[in-house]
Design a protein around this motif. Sequence first.
Motif, mmCIF file in Angstrom:
data_model
loop_
_atom_site.group_PDB
_atom_site.id
_atom_site.type_symbol
_atom_site.label_atom_id
_atom_site.label_comp_id
_atom_site.label_asym_id
_atom_site.label_seq_id
_atom_site.Cartn_x
_atom_site.Cartn_y
_atom_site.Cartn_z
ATOM 1 N N LEU A 146 -8.962 -16.746 -43.299
ATOM 2 C CA LEU A 146 -9.068 -17.015 -41.863
ATOM 3 C C LEU A 146 -9.236 -15.722 -41.069
ATOM 4 N N ALA A 147 -8.569 -14.659 -41.526
ATOM 5 C CA ALA A 147 -8.634 -13.387 -40.814
ATOM 6 C C ALA A 147 -10.034 -12.789 -40.841
ATOM 7 N N ARG A 149 -12.752 -14.197 -40.376
ATOM 8 C CA ARG A 149 -13.614 -14.806 -39.358
ATOM 9 C C ARG A 149 -13.002 -14.745 -37.962
ATOM 10 N N ALA A 150 -11.856 -14.139 -37.846
ATOM 11 C CA ALA A 150 -11.138 -14.141 -36.568
ATOM 12 C C ALA A 150 -11.532 -12.945 -35.709
ATOM 13 N N GLY A 154 -6.630 -11.779 -33.443
ATOM 14 C CA GLY A 154 -6.273 -12.805 -34.409
ATOM 15 C C GLY A 154 -6.269 -12.265 -35.821
ATOM 16 N N ARG A 155 -7.207 -11.348 -36.124
ATOM 17 C CA ARG A 155 -7.259 -10.760 -37.465
ATOM 18 C C ARG A 155 -6.000 -9.951 -37.741
ATOM 19 N N LEU A 158 -3.107 -12.499 -38.328
ATOM 20 C CA LEU A 158 -3.213 -13.242 -39.585
ATOM 21 C C LEU A 158 -2.944 -12.347 -40.793
#
Length: 276
Positions: A146-147, A149-150, A154-155, A158
Motif C-alpha cells: 500500500l505504501a 502507491r501512497a 501516507g507512505r 504505512l
Amino acid sequence: MTVLAAVLALLGSLFFALGAALQQFEAAGTAGPGLRRLLRRPRWLLGGLAIGAGTALHVVALAYGPLTVVQPMGVASLLFALPCAAALHRRRVRPGELGAAAVIAVGLVGLVLVVPEHSGTPYLGTGEAVALLAGATAAALVLWVLARRAAPTGRAVLLATAAGVLYGATATLARVLADGNRELWFLAAAPVPALIALALLQRAYAVGHFGVAFAALQVADPLTAVAFGALLLGEPLPTGAASTLTALAAAALTVAGTVALARTTPMSPAPGAAAP
C-alpha cells in the motif's frame, strides 16, 4: 525506587528520541536508504548506539518500578524527538507539532494504563510462534504494498506502521524468551523481524515526514505487542465499561493527534543548509 524508575525511563526516552532523530537525518532525502549505505555513516551508527542506550535504560527502569509507571514514560520519546530532529534540520518546532505530539502521548498513556497487568508466565508453542511471525509478516507486506502507491505522508505512515508491527512481534518473542523459553529457534528467529523493521523504518524516515512516521511507530509497536499478547499468550485486555470507554477515548486522541501531525511541514533538510 519508583521515582528512580521514572527518571531512568524518562532518560531512556531522551536517548531513544535522539537516536531516532539522528537516523532520520541520515535517511532523509535519499532515494534508497539501504542499510549497507547507512551503516557507513557515523551519525547513523551513533543514532543506533543512542537507541541501544535508551532501550537498556528502559529495561533497567523496569527492574526498579512497575510497568504502569515505566511504560508511559516511554511515550515521552515522541515529545523529545521532534525538537531533536528540528535542531538537526535547522528549523523551529511549530507549536502545532508539539501540540499534536502531546495529544498522541496522552492517548498512548491512556491506552497503556487501561491494559491490566499479567503476572503469569507467558508460553508460546511452535504453532503459535509460526502464526505470530506469519501474521506480522503478512501485515507488514500488505502495508508495504500500500505504501508504494501512497502519497508521501501516507507512505511514511504505512512504512512506519509496518515497522511497528514487526517490532511488536519481536517484543512478543523477546518476552517469551526472557521468561525462560528454551526454544532455540525462537532465539534465532527474533532478530529477523527486527532487521526487516529497521529497513522499513529507514525508508519511512527518508520520506521526510519524521513526526508522523515516528508517531506511527510509537502507536503500532505497543498496540501490536498487546494484541499478540492477548491472542497468543493469554494476557488480559481491558474489561468493564469504564476501562473500555477510557480505551476508546485514548484511541480517539491518538488517531486525532496522528492526523494533525501528518498535516505538518515535512522535516527534511533546508535547501542549501550545511549538515550541522
